[in-house]
Design an enzyme around this catalytic site. Sequence first.
Site, PDB file in Angstrom:
ATOM      1  N   GLN B 132       0.688  -3.608   7.973  1.00 36.58           N
ATOM      2  CA  GLN B 132      -0.398  -2.644   7.912  1.00 36.58           C
ATOM      3  C   GLN B 132      -1.698  -3.415   7.721  1.00 36.58           C
ATOM      4  O   GLN B 132      -1.860  -4.118   6.732  1.00 36.58           O
ATOM      5  CB  GLN B 132      -0.099  -1.721   6.730  1.00 36.58           C
ATOM      6  CG  GLN B 132      -1.171  -0.794   6.305  1.00 36.58           C
ATOM      7  CD  GLN B 132      -1.115  -0.569   4.803  1.00 36.58           C
ATOM      8  OE1 GLN B 132      -0.122  -0.847   4.159  1.00 36.58           O
ATOM      9  NE2 GLN B 132      -2.193  -0.105   4.250  1.00 36.58           N
ATOM     10  N   SER B 135      -6.974  -3.559   4.655  1.00 31.43           N
ATOM     11  CA  SER B 135      -7.968  -4.184   3.767  1.00 31.43           C
ATOM     12  C   SER B 135      -8.697  -5.320   4.452  1.00 31.43           C
ATOM     13  O   SER B 135      -8.134  -6.012   5.314  1.00 31.43           O
ATOM     14  CB  SER B 135      -7.280  -4.733   2.525  1.00 31.43           C
ATOM     15  OG  SER B 135      -6.698  -3.715   1.784  1.00 31.43           O
ATOM     16  N   SER B 167       0.726  -7.607   3.788  1.00 33.15           N
ATOM     17  CA  SER B 167       2.111  -7.972   3.445  1.00 33.15           C
ATOM     18  C   SER B 167       2.901  -8.213   4.709  1.00 33.15           C
ATOM     19  O   SER B 167       2.850  -7.401   5.635  1.00 33.15           O
ATOM     20  CB  SER B 167       2.818  -6.853   2.681  1.00 33.15           C
ATOM     21  OG  SER B 167       2.024  -6.402   1.635  1.00 33.15           O
ATOM     22  N   GLU B 250       1.964   4.753   1.474  1.00 37.42           N
ATOM     23  CA  GLU B 250       2.036   3.466   0.796  1.00 37.42           C
ATOM     24  C   GLU B 250       2.217   3.660  -0.700  1.00 37.42           C
ATOM     25  O   GLU B 250       3.007   2.976  -1.344  1.00 37.42           O
ATOM     26  CB  GLU B 250       0.752   2.666   1.059  1.00 37.42           C
ATOM     27  CG  GLU B 250       0.721   1.347   0.285  1.00 37.42           C
ATOM     28  CD  GLU B 250      -0.481   0.483   0.623  1.00 37.42           C
ATOM     29  OE1 GLU B 250      -1.569   1.051   0.854  1.00 37.42           O
ATOM     30  OE2 GLU B 250      -0.334  -0.744   0.656  1.00 37.42           O
ATOM     31  N   GLU B 380      -7.875   2.835 -11.041  1.00 39.63           N
ATOM     32  CA  GLU B 380      -9.092   3.656 -11.094  1.00 39.63           C
ATOM     33  C   GLU B 380      -9.250   4.477  -9.812  1.00 39.63           C
ATOM     34  O   GLU B 380      -9.648   5.641  -9.853  1.00 39.63           O
ATOM     35  CB  GLU B 380     -10.320   2.757 -11.307  1.00 39.63           C
ATOM     36  CG  GLU B 380     -10.386   2.142 -12.700  1.00 39.63           C
ATOM     37  CD  GLU B 380      -9.272   1.141 -13.000  1.00 39.63           C
ATOM     38  OE1 GLU B 380      -8.859   0.400 -12.084  1.00 39.63           O
ATOM     39  OE2 GLU B 380      -8.793   1.121 -14.147  1.00 39.63           O
TER      40      GLU B 380
END
Lengths: 366, 411
Positions: B132, B135, B167, B250, B380
């Site tokens: 995936q 990021s 990953s 995810e 968060e």
Amino acid sequence: MSDMSEEREALRGAVADYLDANFPIDTVHRIANGKESVAADEWSKVAQGLGLAGLVIPEEFGGQGAGFGELGVVLQEFGRTLAPLPMLSSAALGTLPFLLSTDDAVRRPYLEALAAGSAPAALALTEESDSWPQAPQATTAVQSGDHWHVSGAKHYVLDNGGATFYVVSAATAHGIGLFVVDGADVVRTELHAIDLTRPQANIAFDQAPAVALVVHVGDELTRLQDLAAILVSSEQLGGADAVMRMFVEYAKIRVQFGRIIGSFQAIKHMCANTLVEVEKARGAAEDAADRAAEGEPDLALAASLAKVATSEAYTNATLTNIRVHGGIGYTWEHPAHLYFRRSRSTSALFGTPAEHREALLVGLGY
Amino acid sequence: MTTTDTTTDLEDFRLRVRDFLARNAKRVDAAGDEESQDGETVDYLTGARVWQNSLFDAGFSGLSWPKEYGGQSLTMHHQRVFNEEANGYVMPSSPFMVTLGMCAPTLLQYGTEEQRRTHVPKMLRGDEIWCQLFSEPGAGSDVAGLTTKAVRDGDEWVINGQKVWTSGAHFADYGLIVTRTNPEVPKHKGITMFIVDMKSPGVTVRPLRQMSGGSGFNEVFFDDVRVPAANLVGEIDNGWMAAIGTLMNERVSIGAGGGGLGRGTGTAQFDRLAELATKVGRIDDGAARTELASIYVEERLLAILSERMRAGLKAGKAPGPEGSIAKLSGSELGRRVADMAMSLLAESGQAWTDGEDDSLHWAQTLLGSPGGAIAGGTPEIMRNILGERSLGLPKEPQVDRDIPFKDTRTN
């Protein structure tokens, strides 16, 4: 599966409609303050109208024949509203021992009266509250001829202000049994309770005439207490969920610093933390109720897990509720303290989280 | 319970699973520490593929997934039975976690019929491993701030940019990539998702070493990588919706072992800690018992939650923000487990000689735990998602939402 959950949601809706119409939180608050009281025939009316008094009593005894899953859903609604009716004390806890008994001749009159809502019962197991599960220490039952008499005392009994019958655990010459004592034959001392919305009492009885419901209860006494913990967990879950809704709604309308306070991450994250705890507790409470409904033989682990999870989710949620509300949150007039009180009371009853943690380890062989 | 899965059916299924596992799987105690490996070795990967092949061929892969895409169209009760039976066996499934937990569900939800039929059965059989590509160095918590570009060129798209924290990119056959296709509109409205063949010219994968010493993640560079237009997933400039779907999957996956993969009944961490506490003579210590029991409680709550989430997925519900609950709780549990182990081990947790396997195992767990909280979204960000999506609380005032992406402040 979907049929079952649809039926449960229909039941939840009917109970919610009744409770919201008759016991909005302001009314519950006035009753707690002694400014209003519940009509004497309210419970029997509910018994006939919604069939709640005999929800889990088999149909042959005049009940609805529902299971613990349905009972759990109804208790969630009572926990949500804090309605001062003997749903937990009589229709759930007080009814359990009669479901364990297999002696129809003995139990029939009680079950029929329970289902009609005409004679609420109460479950009285606790003596000195220092361990979980509990076994009678000083209460004894003695047989003479066909008659039994019990002597001793029970503490922290949820009896809705006075039950028609009390089911007590007592030691006999052969083990431990469950006995029914008439409310008229006990000395009842009302307690000062932190929970203002549910009366509690100590009862004492000296050679009171008793009916042997289960002469030798054996492991079923543990099961009885596990079921009690599971049912209390369902009620706690409803309270936790209600409290969360209360402060989330407030966080959406209260403005400070020119913004809705729920837009501040400090507040938002408090709300999110409660959601996490409540949803996990929901899983544990509903899983335990389903296992009870399926008749799983050993409920100890599921019961302790549920009681730990719902007790902590509820107590934490009631504290967050007060914090999100700020100054108004700790006034007498605001209902936040009613839930705060209920959460602490139910955490302590039927095994504290610490006692259930220990019970879990012991149950797992450690 | 209703009619579709009778008790007999489930009992037959249980016996079949038991028989299959007894003949094909290794017991945890006999297998050493294989499952805790961070950067998968070639041997581990080969073994995992063989395992996934046999799982698929025996009819135990994708239990609750649709038959037309290689699944078994069974119920969550079957999955639960499988998980119960699989408890105590090594499930070398980590190389397929991204593939089955995130990429396949995204294809099922947003892919074309052809994409689904081409890839999902191969994914379930372990023949295709996916990664995936979301990021970026400049887009972490704010993934929608990504700057990897895709520009249309005839029947192809040309991709340039860099992804990170990917990953399994070093062994993946395909990737799901999100790209900036229109910088003239606000950031969420100019993003497009594609399938990219990881063997394409211009794709460079570099392993990234984590603080744990493992190298499960990578940096991936794209230099004029050409992707056929048929590899578009969802709609042009509307890829953010699909990306959200992947991210929700995810969280389920990381927090609760979701997707088509099995997971035990959920007390493996507790079991191992309790064993350690016994070994070091602390099992009767009150403080240790309290924490140990709390870890059992959290582990079971997470297992029940993930079972219920899988039931929801099976009932046709897309994963909701509940995945964030699993993600948050899972990483918090990981931290507590590592902390408790270190407390039990005391000095012997921080230095050891060859052969002290407990120390090695727990040191790895400890050093992996901070990353567990960050990967897949920080605590968060999870709390923001829960507050905003589940509870409907308003967002913080946003400075970049309604202006063209090219005018926003970026890293």
